[in-house]
Every structure is written in structure tokens, then in C-alpha cells.
Design a protein around this motif. Sequence first.
Motif, PDB file in Angstrom:
ATOM      1  N   ASP A  95      48.251  20.205  80.821  1.00  0.00           N
ATOM      2  CA  ASP A  95      49.010  19.361  81.741  1.00  0.00           C
ATOM      3  C   ASP A  95      48.101  18.561  82.671  1.00  0.00           C
ATOM      4  OD1 ASP A  95      51.405  20.215  80.678  1.00  0.00           O
ATOM      5  OD2 ASP A  95      51.642  21.879  82.112  1.00  0.00           O
ATOM      6  N   LYS A 113      52.166  13.329  75.923  1.00  0.00           N
ATOM      7  CA  LYS A 113      53.597  13.115  75.741  1.00  0.00           C
ATOM      8  C   LYS A 113      54.309  14.447  75.954  1.00  0.00           C
ATOM      9  CE  LYS A 113      53.371   9.109  72.662  1.00  0.00           C
ATOM     10  NZ  LYS A 113      53.945   8.188  73.660  1.00  0.00           N
ATOM     11  N   GLY A 114      55.427  14.414  76.671  1.00  0.00           N
ATOM     12  CA  GLY A 114      56.139  15.637  77.006  1.00  0.00           C
ATOM     13  C   GLY A 114      55.582  16.334  78.231  1.00  0.00           C
ATOM     14  N   HIS A 115      54.766  15.631  79.009  1.00  0.00           N
ATOM     15  CA  HIS A 115      54.209  16.219  80.238  1.00  0.00           C
ATOM     16  C   HIS A 115      55.352  16.603  81.182  1.00  0.00           C
ATOM     17  CE1 HIS A 115      51.917  16.505  83.995  1.00  0.00           C
ATOM     18  NE2 HIS A 115      50.812  16.533  83.253  1.00  0.00           N
ATOM     19  N   THR A 147      58.071  10.735  82.788  1.00  0.00           N
ATOM     20  CA  THR A 147      57.439   9.440  82.508  1.00  0.00           C
ATOM     21  C   THR A 147      57.721   8.408  83.593  1.00  0.00           C
ATOM     22  OG1 THR A 147      59.359   8.805  81.163  1.00  0.00           O
ATOM     23  CG2 THR A 147      57.469   9.791  80.009  1.00  0.00           C
TER      24      THR A 147
END
Length: 310
Positions: free
Chosen positions: A245, A181-183, A187
Motif C-alpha cells: 500500500d 490498482k485497488g489501493h 482513486t
Amino acid sequence: MIDLRGIDLNLLVSLDALLAESNVTRAAERLHLTQPAVSTQLARLRQIFGDPLLIPAETGRGMTRSARALALMEPLHAALKNLEVVVRHQPAFDPHTDTRRFVIAANDNGTAVLGLPLMERLPELAGPGVRIAFIVADQPSTTERLERGEIDLLIGSERMVPATMRARKLFDERFVVVQRKGHPRGTAPLDLDTYCALDHVLASTSGGSFHGFMDEHLEALGRTRRVALSVQHFTLVPELLAHTDYVSTLPSRFAARHRDRLDVFDLPFEARGFTAFAAWHPRNHADPALVWLRETLTCIAQHCVSFLPR
């Protein structure tokens, strides 16, 4: 000495009735046979025991038991009753009161998807007498250990199930792409170019390989991806992704257990999934304890809620 191998059990049942009734006609009625059939059996019994067993009464009415017959009555009746208990006994297993140790072989995906829910729910499903050990499924030693009775159950894909074992389908599985989450890529749904451009973590159960199942699909499309890291255990991947990542392609049910910190996406191309089975040795097919374990795992598999994006 009487050779028991030559005695039909039905003859002993008839003898029990004959000795109890001291009358061929009444014994025939009790056995639901014809009188000639019982008379033939009595003649055979006299041959076997070398004794008349029943002797015509001096009054001409009914029959009298011989001394050998009198000695046989009680032990024969008791033996037949004990045998009836053995034959009619239906083995049972109560997980809340019985004691049993189970050994389940699975890869870490199977252990995570089915084993963890089973272990989490075990206190409500069974009492303290039930213990479960999960071990790594390592072919061909798993097959040999199933044969020897050292493993009770195998959880794996169709290719892991030995042809000599009984098996039951647990669920059909498909693959999804996961990232933290938050890559930085966001999204948005994945397209093929983006998928190939990302750095991937491969869970390779064989160990050390940088070429996996998804790479075979990509080759058929004339594409490649970069596998930056290869690990042997699925369970390492979520922790690794949560702090990097990298992305990874994982079975959807495994990914669903980590949806609190991972985002899940459809693959941008068609890829075959697999079917998970439970397998066991045929000799244990009717074992009530193993039946309970198989039914429990099937129930867990059917209620396993995956996050399946569309």
C-alpha cells in the motif's frame, strides 16, 4: 626529394591539365583561369620539379612534354582521381546491413523510458549487425569514457550532461504520484494532507537517502512526508507498489509503462520537472551511425505516449 608540405594542391591540379593539353591557353580554359595565371603556375611547377615539363615545340606551335612530364602524367592523374574520391566520399550508415556496436549510458529511468522501446523495436529498426549495450551512467566516469570513446551516447537530465559534450533535447518531464490498482485509499484526486500522510517509496539514485527532490518542495511549503522505503533503482518501485500500500512519486513517462497495474495522479502541489537530453562527444557529431542512433531515440521520445492526468 620534393617537400610536399610546400606544394599547393591546386598546382598539381593545374599540372594535370597542362600535361593533358600541352597548351597553356587550353589548360587555362579547362581550369577556368586566365592564361597569365596558368603561366605563373607553370613557372612555379618548373621550380618545384626542377624540370621544364613543357618545352616549346620545334615547329613553334604548341608545346612538347619533357621526359619527366611523360613519366608524371599517369601516376599524377591517378593520384588526383583517388584524392577526389576521398574528398567526395560521403560516409553512410545502413542499420539493416552495416555492423555497429553502440554503448549507451543512462540511469534506469532513461533506460526504461527510451532504452526499452528502442530494444523492443530494434528487430524492425536494424539488422543483426547492430548491437546495443546499456550501462549505468556514473559521473564523472561517464564523462571520461565519452572522452575515450568507450561510450557513444549519454541519456540524462541537464545536470548530467558535461559542458564539453554536444547535446540534444529529447523531452520535458514532470512528476506524478502512483499507487497500485485497488489501493485502499481509492482513486480520488490527492490533496496535500493525504499525500503527506501516505507511506512513500523513494527512488534515490545516490542510494540510501530518505530525502529526495519532492521533500525539498514540501519543506518550502512547511510540510513533510514519511519516506518508509528507499531504493536505488526506479525499476524496483512498480513491483514493490503492486504488492503493498505504499505510494511513490515518479517521472510520468516511467509511470506510463506500468499503467496496467498502477493508478497515476497529479501531484497536489507545484513541482519542477526536468528535461532529458542525449549527449555525445563532439568528434562523433557527423558520424552517420551516431546520427542514426540520435534520430531514432529522438523519434522514440517524441512518440512516447504518457498517461498525463489532468
